[in-house]
Scaffold this motif. Structure first.
Motif, PDB file in Angstrom:
ATOM      1  N   ILE A 243     -13.265  -5.057  -7.378  1.00 19.13           N
ATOM      2  CA  ILE A 243     -11.993  -5.741  -7.606  1.00 19.13           C
ATOM      3  C   ILE A 243     -10.844  -4.738  -7.602  1.00 19.13           C
ATOM      4  CG2 ILE A 243     -10.628  -6.967  -9.349  1.00 19.13           C
ATOM      5  CD1 ILE A 243     -13.229  -8.415 -10.151  1.00 19.13           C
ATOM      6  N   VAL A 244     -11.022  -3.614  -8.281  1.00 22.66           N
ATOM      7  CA  VAL A 244      -9.981  -2.583  -8.303  1.00 22.66           C
ATOM      8  C   VAL A 244      -9.682  -2.112  -6.886  1.00 22.66           C
ATOM      9  CG1 VAL A 244      -9.379  -0.261  -9.081  1.00 22.66           C
ATOM     10  CG2 VAL A 244     -10.581  -1.816 -10.630  1.00 22.66           C
ATOM     11  N   PHE A 245     -10.728  -1.857  -6.109  1.00 25.15           N
ATOM     12  CA  PHE A 245     -10.549  -1.385  -4.733  1.00 25.15           C
ATOM     13  C   PHE A 245      -9.790  -2.419  -3.902  1.00 25.15           C
ATOM     14  CE2 PHE A 245     -12.000  -0.855  -0.323  1.00 25.15           C
ATOM     15  CZ  PHE A 245     -11.680   0.484  -0.128  1.00 25.15           C
ATOM     16  N   GLY A 246     -10.147  -3.688  -4.031  1.00 29.36           N
ATOM     17  CA  GLY A 246      -9.496  -4.739  -3.252  1.00 29.36           C
ATOM     18  C   GLY A 246      -8.031  -4.915  -3.609  1.00 29.36           C
ATOM     19  N   GLU A 247      -7.710  -4.895  -4.901  1.00 29.90           N
ATOM     20  CA  GLU A 247      -6.315  -5.039  -5.326  1.00 29.90           C
ATOM     21  C   GLU A 247      -5.484  -3.829  -4.909  1.00 29.90           C
ATOM     22  OE1 GLU A 247      -4.771  -7.795  -6.952  1.00 29.90           O
ATOM     23  OE2 GLU A 247      -6.625  -8.635  -6.144  1.00 29.90           O
ATOM     24  N   CYS A 248      -6.115  -2.663  -4.868  1.00 28.39           N
ATOM     25  CA  CYS A 248      -5.397  -1.466  -4.417  1.00 28.39           C
ATOM     26  C   CYS A 248      -5.036  -1.557  -2.943  1.00 28.39           C
ATOM     27  CB  CYS A 248      -6.238  -0.215  -4.680  1.00 28.39           C
ATOM     28  SG  CYS A 248      -6.281   0.266  -6.415  1.00 28.39           S
ATOM     29  N   GLN A 249      -5.892  -2.145  -2.153  1.00 27.83           N
ATOM     30  CA  GLN A 249      -5.575  -2.352  -0.744  1.00 27.83           C
ATOM     31  C   GLN A 249      -4.375  -3.285  -0.597  1.00 27.83           C
ATOM     32  OE1 GLN A 249      -9.499  -3.623   0.780  1.00 27.83           O
ATOM     33  NE2 GLN A 249      -9.532  -1.731   1.972  1.00 27.83           N
ATOM     34  N   THR A 250      -4.355  -4.330  -1.400  1.00 29.67           N
ATOM     35  CA  THR A 250      -3.207  -5.246  -1.388  1.00 29.67           C
ATOM     36  C   THR A 250      -1.940  -4.521  -1.789  1.00 29.67           C
ATOM     37  OG1 THR A 250      -4.622  -7.140  -1.930  1.00 29.67           O
ATOM     38  CG2 THR A 250      -2.255  -7.360  -2.381  1.00 29.67           C
ATOM     39  N   LEU A 251      -2.021  -3.737  -2.853  1.00 33.22           N
ATOM     40  CA  LEU A 251      -0.857  -3.006  -3.340  1.00 33.22           C
ATOM     41  C   LEU A 251      -0.371  -1.993  -2.314  1.00 33.22           C
ATOM     42  CD1 LEU A 251       1.116  -2.514  -5.621  1.00 33.22           C
ATOM     43  CD2 LEU A 251      -0.544  -0.954  -6.660  1.00 33.22           C
ATOM     44  N   ALA A 252      -1.299  -1.330  -1.631  1.00 34.78           N
ATOM     45  CA  ALA A 252      -0.922  -0.337  -0.620  1.00 34.78           C
ATOM     46  C   ALA A 252      -0.121  -0.978   0.512  1.00 34.78           C
ATOM     47  CB  ALA A 252      -2.171   0.340  -0.057  1.00 34.78           C
ATOM     48  N   LYS A 253      -0.520  -2.166   0.931  1.00 33.23           N
ATOM     49  CA  LYS A 253       0.196  -2.866   1.989  1.00 33.23           C
ATOM     50  C   LYS A 253       1.605  -3.263   1.538  1.00 33.23           C
ATOM     51  CE  LYS A 253      -4.018  -4.762   4.075  1.00 33.23           C
ATOM     52  NZ  LYS A 253      -4.813  -6.002   4.326  1.00 33.23           N
ATOM     53  N   LEU A 254       1.720  -3.728   0.305  1.00 34.80           N
ATOM     54  CA  LEU A 254       3.029  -4.121  -0.211  1.00 34.80           C
ATOM     55  C   LEU A 254       3.945  -2.911  -0.370  1.00 34.80           C
ATOM     56  CD1 LEU A 254       1.896  -6.731  -2.894  1.00 34.80           C
ATOM     57  CD2 LEU A 254       2.977  -7.196  -0.690  1.00 34.80           C
ATOM     58  N   ILE A 255       3.394  -1.800  -0.837  1.00 38.09           N
ATOM     59  CA  ILE A 255       4.188  -0.574  -0.988  1.00 38.09           C
ATOM     60  C   ILE A 255       4.660  -0.081   0.371  1.00 38.09           C
ATOM     61  CG2 ILE A 255       4.026   1.882  -1.574  1.00 38.09           C
ATOM     62  CD1 ILE A 255       2.332   1.070  -3.991  1.00 38.09           C
ATOM     63  N   ALA A 256       3.768  -0.110   1.373  1.00 35.39           N
ATOM     64  CA  ALA A 256       4.143   0.333   2.712  1.00 35.39           C
ATOM     65  C   ALA A 256       5.251  -0.547   3.290  1.00 35.39           C
ATOM     66  CB  ALA A 256       2.916   0.314   3.627  1.00 35.39           C
ATOM     67  N   ARG A 257       5.172  -1.837   3.020  1.00 38.75           N
ATOM     68  CA  ARG A 257       6.189  -2.757   3.526  1.00 38.75           C
ATOM     69  C   ARG A 257       7.528  -2.552   2.822  1.00 38.75           C
ATOM     70  NH1 ARG A 257       5.036  -8.990   2.672  1.00 38.75           N
ATOM     71  NH2 ARG A 257       5.716  -8.425   0.564  1.00 38.75           N
ATOM     72  N   GLU A 258       7.479  -2.288   1.518  1.00 37.75           N
ATOM     73  CA  GLU A 258       8.709  -2.172   0.732  1.00 37.75           C
ATOM     74  C   GLU A 258       9.364  -0.817   0.866  1.00 37.75           C
ATOM     75  OE1 GLU A 258      11.573  -3.763  -1.932  1.00 37.75           O
ATOM     76  OE2 GLU A 258       9.884  -4.730  -0.889  1.00 37.75           O
ATOM     77  N   TYR A 259       8.561   0.242   0.927  1.00 37.33           N
ATOM     78  CA  TYR A 259       9.102   1.605   0.879  1.00 37.33           C
ATOM     79  C   TYR A 259       8.750   2.451   2.103  1.00 37.33           C
ATOM     80  CZ  TYR A 259       9.545   0.257  -4.011  1.00 37.33           C
ATOM     81  OH  TYR A 259       9.840  -0.407  -5.170  1.00 37.33           O
ATOM     82  N   GLY A 260       8.275   1.803   3.153  1.00 36.41           N
ATOM     83  CA  GLY A 260       7.870   2.550   4.341  1.00 36.41           C
ATOM     84  C   GLY A 260       9.038   2.906   5.226  1.00 36.41           C
ATOM     85  N   SER A 261       9.821   3.901   4.822  1.00 38.87           N
ATOM     86  CA  SER A 261      10.954   4.362   5.632  1.00 38.87           C
ATOM     87  C   SER A 261      11.113   5.845   5.419  1.00 38.87           C
ATOM     88  CB  SER A 261      12.249   3.630   5.210  1.00 38.87           C
ATOM     89  OG  SER A 261      12.633   4.023   3.931  1.00 38.87           O
ATOM     90  N   SER A 262      12.078   6.429   6.056  1.00 35.56           N
ATOM     91  CA  SER A 262      12.289   7.858   5.971  1.00 35.56           C
ATOM     92  C   SER A 262      13.018   8.270   4.701  1.00 35.56           C
ATOM     93  CB  SER A 262      13.112   8.345   7.182  1.00 35.56           C
ATOM     94  OG  SER A 262      14.353   7.681   7.228  1.00 35.56           O
ATOM     95  N   GLU A 263      13.508   7.286   3.940  1.00 36.17           N
ATOM     96  CA  GLU A 263      14.243   7.598   2.723  1.00 36.17           C
ATOM     97  C   GLU A 263      13.712   6.745   1.586  1.00 36.17           C
ATOM     98  OE1 GLU A 263      18.317   6.913   3.396  1.00 36.17           O
ATOM     99  OE2 GLU A 263      18.559   8.503   4.878  1.00 36.17           O
ATOM    100  N   VAL A 264      13.933   7.223   0.369  1.00 30.12           N
ATOM    101  CA  VAL A 264      13.586   6.450  -0.807  1.00 30.12           C
ATOM    102  C   VAL A 264      14.511   5.240  -0.885  1.00 30.12           C
ATOM    103  CG1 VAL A 264      13.432   6.473  -3.305  1.00 30.12           C
ATOM    104  CG2 VAL A 264      12.827   8.517  -2.019  1.00 30.12           C
ATOM    105  N   GLN A 265      13.923   4.097  -1.131  1.00 29.15           N
ATOM    106  CA  GLN A 265      14.729   2.864  -1.210  1.00 29.15           C
ATOM    107  C   GLN A 265      15.453   2.805  -2.536  1.00 29.15           C
ATOM    108  OE1 GLN A 265      14.813   0.650   1.450  1.00 29.15           O
ATOM    109  NE2 GLN A 265      13.796   2.372   2.428  1.00 29.15           N
TER     110      GLN A 265
END
Length: 265
Positions: A243-265
């Motif tokens: 469960i921890v592993f699966g939720e971390c994958q979800t969180l990683a995708k959301l973080i990449a979508r929200e903060y995936g740029s060349s600068e800190v948002q």
């Protein structure tokens, strides 16, 4: 490049130091008007200058108090916590509790938090971890706490980039703190600050997938009041870590979508 923002405090609409500044102007203005009135009525010079001096002193005291008020206000403001991070951590906590059942409903049974990894200036190695979420599931330290990557299970996870789980060997608090020093890299002062009611831990890395080098940008931390998370032979252990592993994958995708740029948002 994925880069999580540093913890920041929420702005407040009302600022106490602004109120103090208005009080300074008011005090000085009243004193000045009273002094002018005394001067115009032909009162003694010492009464005029006494009132004026009192106004100046009151204003000076208020001005010197403003920096302290600003500092106190800044430290009292709550930290901003992204809603999507809080949502995933709450979902993770609920799923862990569902697996264990009635026992897990007790406060502080499972606790979950997220830490950002701060890398060295040249990006060659992880240096520090800073807590960027509130604890879900129980009491815990506040957002903004900083830990060295040299110690603890979250430090091992940040350095290795690998999923980590462990359990506590010693029941006695003194022996447990000795283990924190001898096995987990804490100093005695740091070990003395750790709570002694935790018996197993999981740390899971969140990767910056678009960096091309699998750099760990954050670590999800879970602890438990029982040894469940660190016992491979426990019937629920594999399910909990899955469960921890699966939720971390979800969180990683959301973080990449929200903060995936060349600068800190």
């Amino acid at each position: 490049m994925v880069e999580l923002p540093e913890p920041s405090r929420r702005p407040w609409r009302f600022r106490s130091w602004i109120a103090a500044l208005l009080q300074v102007f008011l005090a000085f203005g009243v004193a000045l008007l009273l002094a002018l009135r005394l001067y115009g009525s032909g009162e003694s010079w010492y009464q005029y200058w006494g009132v004026l001096l009192l106004g100046v002193v009151s204003a000076a005291i208020g001005v010197f108090a403003i920096p302290e008020l600003r500092s106190r206000e800044a430290s009292a403001r709550p930290f901003h916590e992204p809603a999507f991070i809080a949502g995933v951590l709450q979902s993770l906590h609920q799923k862990l509790c569902d697996v264990v059942g009635e026992e897990a409903k007790a406060r502080d049974f499972f606790r979950v938090a997220l830490h950002k990894v701060r890398w060295t200036r040249d990006r060659s190695a992880p240096n520090e971890l800073v807590q960027i979420s509130s604890y879900v599931g129980g009491r815990g330290g506040s957002i903004g706490r900083v830990f060295s990557c040299r110690c603890g299970i979250i430090g091992v996870c940040a350095r290795s980039g690998e999923f980590q789980f462990a359990k506590r060997n010693a029941d006695d608090p003194a022996d447990y703190r000795a283990d924190l020093v001898n096995q987990w890299g804490f100093t005695w002062d740091e070990a003395g600050d750790r709570v002694v009611d935790r018996f197993s831990w999981v740390a899971a890395p969140i990767f910056a997938a678009d960096d091309g080098n699998d750099r760990v940008v954050a670590v999800v931390y879970v602890d438990c009041a029982k040894r469940i998370l660190g016992e491979p032979e426990h019937e629920a252990a594999d399910k909990l870590r899955e469960i921890v592993f699966g939720e971390c994958q979800t969180l990683a995708k959301l973080i990449a979508r929200e903060y995936g740029s060349s600068e800190v948002q």
